[in-house]
Scaffold this motif. Structure first.
Motif, short mmCIF file in Angstrom:
data_model
loop_
_atom_site.label_atom_id
_atom_site.label_comp_id
_atom_site.label_asym_id
_atom_site.label_seq_id
_atom_site.Cartn_x
_atom_site.Cartn_y
_atom_site.Cartn_z
N PHE A 72 38.09 46.42 52.83
CA PHE A 72 38.77 45.12 52.77
C PHE A 72 37.86 43.94 53.11
O PHE A 72 38.34 42.88 53.48
CB PHE A 72 39.98 45.12 53.73
N GLY A 73 36.56 44.11 52.95
CA GLY A 73 35.62 43.06 53.37
C GLY A 73 35.44 41.93 52.37
O GLY A 73 34.61 41.06 52.57
N HIS A 74 36.21 41.93 51.25
CA HIS A 74 36.09 40.89 50.21
C HIS A 74 34.64 40.74 49.75
O HIS A 74 34.17 39.64 49.46
CB HIS A 74 36.56 39.52 50.74
N GLY A 75 33.90 41.85 49.66
CA GLY A 75 32.47 41.75 49.39
C GLY A 75 32.11 41.65 47.92
O GLY A 75 31.12 41.02 47.54
N GLY A 76 32.86 42.31 47.04
CA GLY A 76 32.49 42.31 45.62
C GLY A 76 33.42 43.22 44.85
O GLY A 76 34.40 43.71 45.41
N PHE A 156 43.29 47.59 46.63
CA PHE A 156 44.05 46.84 47.64
C PHE A 156 43.38 45.53 48.06
O PHE A 156 44.01 44.71 48.72
CB PHE A 156 44.24 47.69 48.90
N ASP A 157 42.09 45.34 47.79
CA ASP A 157 41.42 44.12 48.25
C ASP A 157 41.55 43.03 47.19
O ASP A 157 40.92 43.08 46.14
CB ASP A 157 39.93 44.41 48.54
N PHE A 158 42.42 42.04 47.48
CA PHE A 158 42.65 40.95 46.54
C PHE A 158 41.74 39.75 46.82
O PHE A 158 41.94 38.67 46.26
CB PHE A 158 44.12 40.53 46.58
N GLY A 159 40.76 39.94 47.70
CA GLY A 159 39.77 38.90 47.94
C GLY A 159 40.25 37.79 48.85
O GLY A 159 41.31 37.86 49.47
N GLY A 160 39.43 36.75 48.92
CA GLY A 160 39.76 35.59 49.74
C GLY A 160 40.88 34.78 49.11
O GLY A 160 41.47 35.19 48.10
N ALA A 161 41.16 33.63 49.69
CA ALA A 161 42.27 32.80 49.19
C ALA A 161 42.06 32.39 47.74
O ALA A 161 43.01 32.18 46.99
CB ALA A 161 42.42 31.57 50.08
N ASP A 162 40.79 32.33 47.29
CA ASP A 162 40.52 31.99 45.89
C ASP A 162 40.30 33.25 45.04
O ASP A 162 39.91 33.18 43.88
CB ASP A 162 39.28 31.09 45.81
N GLY A 163 40.54 34.41 45.63
CA GLY A 163 40.39 35.67 44.90
C GLY A 163 38.96 36.18 44.84
O GLY A 163 38.68 37.20 44.21
N SER A 164 38.04 35.51 45.51
CA SER A 164 36.64 35.95 45.46
C SER A 164 36.44 37.24 46.25
O SER A 164 37.04 37.42 47.31
CB SER A 164 35.73 34.86 46.03
N GLY A 165 35.63 38.13 45.69
CA GLY A 165 35.32 39.39 46.37
C GLY A 165 36.42 40.43 46.25
O GLY A 165 36.44 41.42 46.99
N ALA A 166 37.35 40.25 45.31
CA ALA A 166 38.42 41.23 45.13
C ALA A 166 37.90 42.49 44.44
O ALA A 166 36.88 42.44 43.75
CB ALA A 166 39.55 40.62 44.31
N GLY A 167 38.62 43.61 44.63
CA GLY A 167 38.26 44.85 43.96
C GLY A 167 38.51 44.75 42.47
O GLY A 167 39.35 43.95 42.02
N ARG A 172 42.04 43.24 37.72
CA ARG A 172 42.63 43.51 36.41
C ARG A 172 44.15 43.49 36.42
O ARG A 172 44.78 43.75 35.40
CB ARG A 172 42.17 44.89 35.91
N GLY A 173 44.74 43.24 37.57
CA GLY A 173 46.20 43.14 37.63
C GLY A 173 46.90 44.48 37.74
O GLY A 173 48.06 44.62 37.35
N LEU A 174 46.19 45.49 38.28
CA LEU A 174 46.84 46.80 38.50
C LEU A 174 48.03 46.63 39.44
O LEU A 174 47.95 45.93 40.44
CB LEU A 174 45.83 47.78 39.13
N LEU A 175 49.14 47.28 39.10
CA LEU A 175 50.31 47.27 39.97
C LEU A 175 50.31 48.55 40.81
O LEU A 175 50.49 49.65 40.28
CB LEU A 175 51.60 47.18 39.15
#
Lengths: 443, 112
Positions: A72-76, A156-167, A172-175
């Motif tokens: 969950f580190g929003h790394g990339g 599960f990692d949706f990134g920071g508030a701007d979505g940066s670093g999400a999985g 891709r919008g996986l549900l």
């Protein structure tokens, strides 16, 4: 990343709910231990239970060390990085995961830790009665590090508030509301791979290896169901309508799965069984795990019934394939997980969750189904292959199996120098001599 | 003296016990046993997989008696334990050389 000032915006209701759900999910640890422990023979029930409990111990340490950060580190796109290794800075932050939630980050860290514990513990059912305890411990550490944490990041990692670093699957919008891919398909595929490397139990399938206590199995299954409310409804991360819907869907799918498996047994085998009812409930709960926050209640009944019916047949595949995947991690968790993930391609609706997508039945086209299918295939393949390699390496370095004599005598005595039940009056009262006799016998 | 051993259906234990008490037998040893003869076991199903349970649960009842009482004891057991269906069990007797009552050290018939 939120700063310490954001802690001022903590919502007491949301935070209370998340804390309660975290503890609820932990109830699944004794739940799973009881369920699995009851389904093996009395001579290996302690080892089965300890495999789950030690997973809680090891995963908590690994999670704190680096696995939380990797997940969950929003790394990339592929992994979260090590910026929060050692949970550095976590206790002063609020939670941001795509959007900002008014809950302390440390609460979310612990909630997600419980998911990691349950997922790796689920795998142990595939290799009941026969794995060296030290080898299992090594496997837990390696698997959480190399399989669970990266896959959790993708989904599960949706990134920071701007979505940066999400999985990349999140992007891709996986549900996947509560882990149909990360928890269920992941553990099911790993269970199959590990069972293949470890090999069949001595005498399987000619020798009967029937469950030793159905009452304990039902208590275990009941605790799992109880904990599942926290697992699914807690994944809303807020105490709101979405959480309530997820909780309702969890109940309904479990109920439908239970009934469906019983009906299959009544028709096919002439008798509805307690293990069938418990297994059906679990299959339904697995099926609703990815979908509980995206579908309407009637759809939860459909998904639960479908999962219960299909799994009642799927658990027999291992006999045809001659793979001793002992407690059906593949047959229940992977199969029902796939059903739950793919069902979203048809049944997902934005009326339940505005940040979700519409499936085929709601005019959303085939887009959702495509994403779901991609995620199912990739997670299944990644988990299976990496687990296969990990198991081979651990087997080569330290040996996965206990020896045949120890296995036949019982793994509890061999690995732990304990026995689960002592109901004979002749054995009690001479504890000192008794254990001394065991010791010399084992050595 | 003779040792009489009876393997009977568990639900017949009470009947046999009463029948033996009625003819003056004041002690016995009872244990749970399992085995098989002509009676077949049964099949259990767990998650669709069938398990054959071929060892049938039985009760083993043992009683040591004076030679003179052997026939009446055998008769009482058989009469009480009989259902006429397969799996009713077996009764046999073997000679006993010595018997000692632990509390008093009495030997022979006195110890029965």
């Amino acid at each position: 990343m939120e700063t310490v000032t954001e802690l001022m915006r903590i919502d007491a209701g949301d935070t209370s709910w998340l804390l309660v759900c975290t503890a609820l999910v932990f109830v699944m640890v004794p739940g799973l231990a009881l369920f699995y422990g009851a389904l093996v023979r009395a001579k290996s029930t302690l080892n089965m239970m300890l495999m789950t409990f030690v997973a809680a111990g090891l995963t908590a340490v690994v999670w704190t060390g680096y696995a939380w950060s990797v997940a969950f580190g929003h790394g990339g796109r592929l992994w979260g990085g090590v910026s929060q290794a050692g949970l550095s800075g976590v206790v002063t932050q609020g939670t941001t995961n795509g959007v900002t939630y008014p809950v302390p980050l440390i609460a979310f860290v612990m909630f997600q830790l419980m998911f990691a514990i349950i997922t790796v513990a689920l795998i142990s059912g595939a290799v009941a009665d026969r794995v060296r305890f030290s080898a299992w411990c090594a496997f837990v550490v390696a698997w959480v590090s190399l399989v669970y944490a990266p896959v959790a990041h993708w989904v599960f990692d949706f990134g920071g508030a701007d979505g940066s670093g999400a999985g990349w699957l999140a992007q891709r919008g996986l549900l996947d509301f509560a882990g149909g891919t990360v928890v269920e398909i992941n553990s099911g595929a790993a269970g199959l791979a590990l069972a293949l490397v470890v090999g069949r139990r001595v005498g399987w399938p000619q020798q009967p290896m029937k469950p030793h206590s159905m009452p304990l199995a039902l208590v275990g299954a009941g605790l799992l169901w109880f904990g599942w409310f926290g697992f699914n409804a807690g994944s809303a991360l807020q105490a709101n309508v979405l959480a309530a819907t997820a909780l309702a869907n969890t109940m309904l799918a479990g109920a439908a799965g239970l009934l469906a498996w019983l009906v299959v047994e009544r028709v096919r085998d002439s008798h509805p069984t307690t293990l069938g009812g418990a297994s059906g409930a679990i299959a339904g709960l697995v099926g609703i795990t990815p979908s509980c926050g995206f579908v309407e209640p009637w759809a939860a009944l459909v998904i639960g019934a479908l999962a219960g019916t299909v799994c009642a047949f799927a658990v027999r595949w291992k006999y045809r394939w001659r793979i001793d995947e002992s407690l059906d991690v593949f047959g229940v968790h992977l199969v029902a997980g796939v059903i739950g993930c793919l069902s979203l391609g048809f049944l997902a609706t934005t009326t339940v969750n505005a940040s979700g997508r519409n499936g085929l039945l709601y005019g959303g086209g085939t887009g959702v189904l495509g994403t779901q299918l991609l995620a199912v295939v990739v997670v299944l393949g990644y988990s299976f292959v990496i687990t296969l390699v990990l198991a081979k390496v651990i087997d080569g370095v330290m040996g996965l199996r206990i020896d045949t004599e120890a296995e036949v005598t019982g793994i509890d005595l061999d690995q732990h120098l304990e026995s689960a039940y002592d109901l004979s009056s002749a054995n009690s009262g001479v504890l000192g001599q008794h254990s001394a006799a065991h010791r010399s016998e084992v050595n | 003296m003779r040792l009489i051993t009876a393997i009977i259906k568990p639900f017949k234990l009470d009947d046999v016990k009463t029948a033996l008490e009625d003819i003056g037998i004041s002690g016995m040893t009872v244990s749970e046993a399992s085995g098989f003869g002509r009676q077949k076991g049964h099949t259990e199903v767990y998650r669709g997989a069938e398990y054959t349970v071929d060892l049938v649960p039985k009760v083993r009842l043992e009683v040591v008696v004076d030679d003179a009482d052997v026939e009446s004891v055998l008769d009482a057991i058989v009469k009480a334990a009989q259902t006429g269906r397969i799996g009713d069990g077996k009764v046999w007797s073997v000679p006993v050389e010595t018997i000692v009552r632990v509390r008093t050290g009495e030997r022979g018939v006195d110890a029965v």
